[in-house]
Design a protein around this motif. Sequence first.
Motif, PDB file in Angstrom:
ATOM      1  N   LEU A  35      -6.163  -5.562  -1.958  1.00 20.47           N
ATOM      2  CA  LEU A  35      -5.241  -4.491  -1.086  1.00 20.47           C
ATOM      3  C   LEU A  35      -4.191  -5.165  -0.362  1.00 20.47           C
ATOM      4  O   LEU A  35      -3.000  -4.921  -0.507  1.00 20.47           O
ATOM      5  CB  LEU A  35      -6.095  -3.839  -0.120  1.00 20.47           C
ATOM      6  CG  LEU A  35      -5.272  -2.889   1.111  1.00 20.47           C
ATOM      7  CD1 LEU A  35      -4.313  -1.949   0.546  1.00 20.47           C
ATOM      8  CD2 LEU A  35      -6.390  -2.574   2.363  1.00 20.47           C
ATOM      9  N   LEU A  36      -4.482  -6.587   0.187  1.00 24.46           N
ATOM     10  CA  LEU A  36      -3.678  -7.491   0.735  1.00 24.46           C
ATOM     11  C   LEU A  36      -2.538  -7.996  -0.163  1.00 24.46           C
ATOM     12  O   LEU A  36      -1.544  -8.014   0.249  1.00 24.46           O
ATOM     13  CB  LEU A  36      -4.279  -8.342   1.627  1.00 24.46           C
ATOM     14  CG  LEU A  36      -5.339  -8.021   2.619  1.00 24.46           C
ATOM     15  CD1 LEU A  36      -5.960  -9.004   3.315  1.00 24.46           C
ATOM     16  CD2 LEU A  36      -4.580  -6.961   3.611  1.00 24.46           C
ATOM     17  N   VAL A  37      -2.963  -8.315  -1.165  1.00 18.38           N
ATOM     18  CA  VAL A  37      -2.104  -8.740  -2.200  1.00 18.38           C
ATOM     19  C   VAL A  37      -1.145  -7.693  -2.610  1.00 18.38           C
ATOM     20  O   VAL A  37       0.310  -7.982  -2.687  1.00 18.38           O
ATOM     21  CB  VAL A  37      -2.644  -9.383  -3.426  1.00 18.38           C
ATOM     22  CG1 VAL A  37      -1.942  -9.699  -4.590  1.00 18.38           C
ATOM     23  CG2 VAL A  37      -3.517 -10.730  -3.144  1.00 18.38           C
ATOM     24  N   CYS A  38      -1.422  -6.439  -2.897  1.00 18.41           N
ATOM     25  CA  CYS A  38      -0.629  -5.199  -3.051  1.00 18.41           C
ATOM     26  C   CYS A  38       0.481  -5.041  -1.998  1.00 18.41           C
ATOM     27  O   CYS A  38       1.624  -5.017  -2.324  1.00 18.41           O
ATOM     28  CB  CYS A  38      -1.461  -4.017  -3.287  1.00 18.41           C
ATOM     29  SG  CYS A  38      -2.181  -4.246  -5.222  1.00 18.41           S
ATOM     30  N   ALA A  39       0.084  -5.356  -0.985  1.00 22.14           N
ATOM     31  CA  ALA A  39       0.899  -4.952   0.346  1.00 22.14           C
ATOM     32  C   ALA A  39       1.947  -6.196   0.293  1.00 22.14           C
ATOM     33  O   ALA A  39       3.099  -5.951   0.728  1.00 22.14           O
ATOM     34  CB  ALA A  39      -0.095  -4.743   1.444  1.00 22.14           C
ATOM     35  N   VAL A  40       1.553  -7.296   0.135  1.00 17.76           N
ATOM     36  CA  VAL A  40       2.365  -8.333   0.209  1.00 17.76           C
ATOM     37  C   VAL A  40       3.434  -8.240  -0.871  1.00 17.76           C
ATOM     38  O   VAL A  40       4.415  -8.689  -0.717  1.00 17.76           O
ATOM     39  CB  VAL A  40       1.767  -9.780   0.280  1.00 17.76           C
ATOM     40  CG1 VAL A  40       2.360 -10.980   0.064  1.00 17.76           C
ATOM     41  CG2 VAL A  40       1.127  -9.900   1.665  1.00 17.76           C
ATOM     42  N   GLY A  41       3.140  -7.868  -2.264  1.00 12.49           N
ATOM     43  CA  GLY A  41       3.701  -7.638  -3.268  1.00 12.49           C
ATOM     44  C   GLY A  41       4.818  -6.663  -3.160  1.00 12.49           C
ATOM     45  O   GLY A  41       5.882  -7.024  -3.647  1.00 12.49           O
ATOM     46  N   TYR A  42       4.449  -5.561  -2.376  1.00 14.94           N
ATOM     47  CA  TYR A  42       5.504  -4.947  -2.069  1.00 14.94           C
ATOM     48  C   TYR A  42       6.377  -4.894  -0.768  1.00 14.94           C
ATOM     49  O   TYR A  42       7.154  -4.040  -0.221  1.00 14.94           O
ATOM     50  CB  TYR A  42       4.908  -3.348  -2.054  1.00 14.94           C
ATOM     51  CG  TYR A  42       4.623  -2.722  -3.143  1.00 14.94           C
ATOM     52  CD1 TYR A  42       5.532  -2.016  -4.167  1.00 14.94           C
ATOM     53  CD2 TYR A  42       3.471  -2.937  -3.810  1.00 14.94           C
ATOM     54  CE1 TYR A  42       5.351  -1.667  -5.468  1.00 14.94           C
ATOM     55  CE2 TYR A  42       2.840  -2.303  -4.870  1.00 14.94           C
ATOM     56  CZ  TYR A  42       4.061  -1.465  -5.725  1.00 14.94           C
ATOM     57  OH  TYR A  42       3.672  -1.083  -6.964  1.00 14.94           O
ATOM     58  N   ARG A  43       6.177  -6.237  -0.371  1.00 16.95           N
ATOM     59  CA  ARG A  43       6.826  -6.812   0.997  1.00 16.95           C
ATOM     60  C   ARG A  43       6.643  -5.707   2.197  1.00 16.95           C
ATOM     61  O   ARG A  43       7.505  -5.574   2.936  1.00 16.95           O
ATOM     62  CB  ARG A  43       8.672  -6.910   0.269  1.00 16.95           C
ATOM     63  CG  ARG A  43       8.571  -8.210  -0.299  1.00 16.95           C
ATOM     64  CD  ARG A  43      10.102  -8.013  -0.717  1.00 16.95           C
ATOM     65  NE  ARG A  43      10.507  -9.253  -1.486  1.00 16.95           N
ATOM     66  CZ  ARG A  43      10.092  -9.501  -2.758  1.00 16.95           C
ATOM     67  NH1 ARG A  43       9.440  -8.562  -3.404  1.00 16.95           N
ATOM     68  NH2 ARG A  43      10.447 -10.627  -3.634  1.00 16.95           N
ATOM     69  N   GLU A  44       5.334  -5.261   2.217  1.00 14.84           N
ATOM     70  CA  GLU A  44       5.070  -4.691   3.470  1.00 14.84           C
ATOM     71  C   GLU A  44       4.471  -5.329   4.467  1.00 14.84           C
ATOM     72  O   GLU A  44       3.873  -6.761   4.077  1.00 14.84           O
ATOM     73  CB  GLU A  44       4.037  -3.683   3.115  1.00 14.84           C
ATOM     74  CG  GLU A  44       4.312  -2.524   1.965  1.00 14.84           C
ATOM     75  CD  GLU A  44       5.507  -1.305   2.737  1.00 14.84           C
ATOM     76  OE1 GLU A  44       5.026  -1.135   3.930  1.00 14.84           O
ATOM     77  OE2 GLU A  44       6.366  -1.147   2.209  1.00 14.84           O
ATOM     78  N   THR A  45       4.643  -5.168   5.769  1.00 11.97           N
ATOM     79  CA  THR A  45       4.108  -5.646   6.743  1.00 11.97           C
ATOM     80  C   THR A  45       2.803  -5.295   6.885  1.00 11.97           C
ATOM     81  O   THR A  45       2.350  -4.161   6.911  1.00 11.97           O
ATOM     82  CB  THR A  45       4.999  -5.698   8.170  1.00 11.97           C
ATOM     83  OG1 THR A  45       4.987  -4.219   8.348  1.00 11.97           O
ATOM     84  CG2 THR A  45       6.354  -6.105   7.933  1.00 11.97           C
ATOM     85  N   LEU A  46       1.739  -6.401   7.214  1.00 12.25           N
ATOM     86  CA  LEU A  46       0.391  -6.069   7.182  1.00 12.25           C
ATOM     87  C   LEU A  46       0.121  -5.582   8.899  1.00 12.25           C
ATOM     88  O   LEU A  46      -0.348  -6.124   9.698  1.00 12.25           O
ATOM     89  CB  LEU A  46      -0.582  -7.239   6.932  1.00 12.25           C
ATOM     90  CG  LEU A  46      -0.354  -7.618   5.544  1.00 12.25           C
ATOM     91  CD1 LEU A  46      -1.164  -9.005   5.221  1.00 12.25           C
ATOM     92  CD2 LEU A  46      -0.748  -6.531   4.651  1.00 12.25           C
TER      93      LEU A  46
END
Length: 108
Positions: A35-46
Amino acid sequence: MLAVLDRQQRLLKTQLSLTSLLGALLDPVVIVLSLLVCAVGYRETLDAPYIVLALIVFSLTFPGVSRFHDTPGKLLRDVLLYWLALAAILLFFGYAAGYLRVFPAPMT
């Protein structure tokens, strides 16, 4: 499904060893990291939605099932079915609660 619950209960009732701890944490940690890798891959802020989703996913998947003695075919089938069922549950509740709009469309 009952077999998975039985295996999880046996995993927790046994004395905690390194392999049983690894078996209990492997699925939840891999799913949360995905989940965290996908969020970072889409340049989302965690921010809060991702942290809450990570906590929900971890609580749904902990303790994991020890699959160290499964054959590769059974392992692949079980993991795929488990992840698909989890994704369906999360999508259903995200849709029902209206939280799918919080996440970017390509991630849902």
